[in-house]
Design a protein around this motif. Structure first.
Motif, mmCIF file in Angstrom:
data_model
loop_
_atom_site.group_PDB
_atom_site.id
_atom_site.type_symbol
_atom_site.label_atom_id
_atom_site.label_comp_id
_atom_site.label_asym_id
_atom_site.label_seq_id
_atom_site.Cartn_x
_atom_site.Cartn_y
_atom_site.Cartn_z
ATOM 1 N N CYS A 45 10.831 -34.718 9.444
ATOM 2 C CA CYS A 45 10.371 -35.926 9.856
ATOM 3 C C CYS A 45 8.996 -36.053 9.714
ATOM 4 N N HIS A 47 6.927 -37.738 11.105
ATOM 5 C CA HIS A 47 5.880 -37.864 12.428
ATOM 6 C C HIS A 47 5.416 -36.607 12.856
ATOM 7 N N ASP A 48 6.049 -35.591 12.418
ATOM 8 C CA ASP A 48 5.326 -34.203 12.268
ATOM 9 C C ASP A 48 4.719 -33.780 13.740
ATOM 10 N N CYS A 49 5.341 -34.111 14.626
ATOM 11 C CA CYS A 49 4.812 -33.693 16.116
ATOM 12 C C CYS A 49 4.868 -32.249 16.204
ATOM 13 N N TYR A 51 5.061 -30.267 18.500
ATOM 14 C CA TYR A 51 5.703 -29.799 19.678
ATOM 15 C C TYR A 51 7.182 -29.884 19.112
ATOM 16 N N CYS A 52 7.487 -30.314 17.954
ATOM 17 C CA CYS A 52 8.968 -30.671 17.622
ATOM 18 C C CYS A 52 9.652 -29.078 17.371
ATOM 19 N N TRP A 65 8.612 -29.127 7.459
ATOM 20 C CA TRP A 65 9.292 -30.191 8.251
ATOM 21 C C TRP A 65 8.990 -31.795 7.925
ATOM 22 N N THR A 95 16.021 -36.105 14.061
ATOM 23 C CA THR A 95 14.930 -36.620 13.360
ATOM 24 C C THR A 95 14.808 -37.946 13.840
ATOM 25 N N ASP A 96 13.778 -38.545 13.213
ATOM 26 C CA ASP A 96 13.452 -39.958 13.862
ATOM 27 C C ASP A 96 14.099 -40.745 13.042
ATOM 28 N N LYS A 127 10.365 -42.724 18.250
ATOM 29 C CA LYS A 127 8.721 -42.813 18.563
ATOM 30 C C LYS A 127 8.212 -43.976 17.714
HETATM 31 S S1 SF4 Z 1 12.016 -35.324 15.308
HETATM 32 FE FE1 SF4 Z 1 11.217 -36.314 17.003
HETATM 33 S S2 SF4 Z 1 9.771 -34.648 17.892
HETATM 34 FE FE2 SF4 Z 1 10.346 -34.034 15.853
HETATM 35 S S3 SF4 Z 1 8.432 -34.494 14.475
HETATM 36 FE FE3 SF4 Z 1 10.360 -36.287 14.497
HETATM 37 S S4 SF4 Z 1 9.714 -37.703 16.116
HETATM 38 FE FE4 SF4 Z 1 8.595 -35.827 16.476
#
Ligand code: SF4
Length: 276
Positions: A45, A47-49, A51-52, A65, A95-96, A127
């Motif tokens: 993903c 978005h690379d949060c 805290y994922c 990731w 995943t998003d 998100k």
């Molecule tokens: S799967 Fe969700 S928490 Fe994980 S990086 Fe993507 S948007 Fe963020």
């Protein structure tokens, strides 16, 4: 297999790392509450949060990731599977489904077209405001629900921990647009992060209620090895102070925060549910 270069023009740099992968089946059984099946168009993903915890569950290397793979055969497999399998399909759980590459690739959209054909039950969680693009298809599904994840109302704080995701201001606008389109929505407030989620809580509650959304789901921060170091090393995290890391490590504090957020949601007339 198709060449992805044409899809990547004008997209964020992470998109240029997307690869195609093949899959044997479109959906898997789900152990998540309220979901019977999972459908994940992508692996990884962008978005690379920070805290994922999906890479830990998926046994993927955390450092890689944000390198995204797209499941090439998914719409074709889904056409065969969707009419045979019953239950609520989670789109997606690891995943998003609306990460940046989806804007050009339209893999999630093509999956939704198959799900409309099968008249499947679908629950989307994302998100990204890109989900609004597919409101037309979502409206053709029976009882579709769309969850928008928001960890804070503050764009500046979200940027620290969710560097690749659209800012919360855009997500809140998407929530409003989805409600205006007539979709059933909920807001997923999680993970609840000390000094981040509680910053701008009044604004967050006002925006959720003002969007027409009437349901909230909450989830606490769930640390995994190396996660806290990743969070505290992000540019801007130092401004959260010396007690940020200890508070993130305190189960007692995190539980209290989740209760506080739940109480605030309930006080604003939202129906609240803990995610797990
Ligand atoms: S799967 Fe969700 S928490 Fe994980 S990086 Fe993507 S948007 Fe963020």
């Amino acid at each position: 297999m198709r060449d992805l270069d044409s899809f990547c023009e004008g997209l964020p740099s992470a998109a240029s790392k997307v690869r195609w992968v093949e899959c044997k089946s479109a959906m898997s059984p789900s152990r998540l509450p309220g979901l019977d099946l999972t459908l994940n168009p992508y692996q990884g993903c962008a978005h690379d949060c920070t805290y994922c915890y999906a890479p830990y569950l998926m046994r993927r290397e955390r450092e890689r990731w944000s390198e995204v793979s797209a499941k090439a055969d998914l719409p074709r497999l889904l056409r065969a599977e969707a009419s045979k399998r019953r239950g609520v399909i989670g789109l997606s759980t690891a995943t998003d489904p609306y990460q940046p590459i989806e804007a050009g690739l339209r893999l999630t959209r093509r999956c939704l077209e198959e799900l409309v054909r099968a008249q499947a039950r679908v629950s989307v969680l994302t998100k990204s405001d890109l989900v609004v693009r597919d409101a037309d298809l979502l409206m053709k599904l029976p009882k579709a629900e769309v969850g928008i994840t928001i960890t804070t109302s503050r764009d500046d704080l979200a940027r620290i921990f969710e560097p690749g995701a659209p800012p919360p201001s855009r997500r809140l606008r998407a929530l409003r647009e989805l409600n205006e389109a007539g979709l059933d929505t909920y807001v997923f407030i999680g993970p609840i992060i000390p000094y981040v989620t509680d910053a701008g809580m009044d604004e967050l509650m006002a925006a959720i209620v003002g969007s027409g959304c009437r349901r909230a789901m909450t989830d606490r921060l769930r640390l995994r090895p190396g996660m806290l170091a990743r969070m505290t090393s992000r540019p801007g995290a130092e401004a959260l102070g010396d007690d940020f890391a200890p508070l993130c490590s305190s189960e007692q504090y995190l539980a209290a925060m989740e209760r506080m957020v739940s109480d605030r949601c309930a006080a604003h007339g939202l129906r609240v549910q803990n995610a797990f």
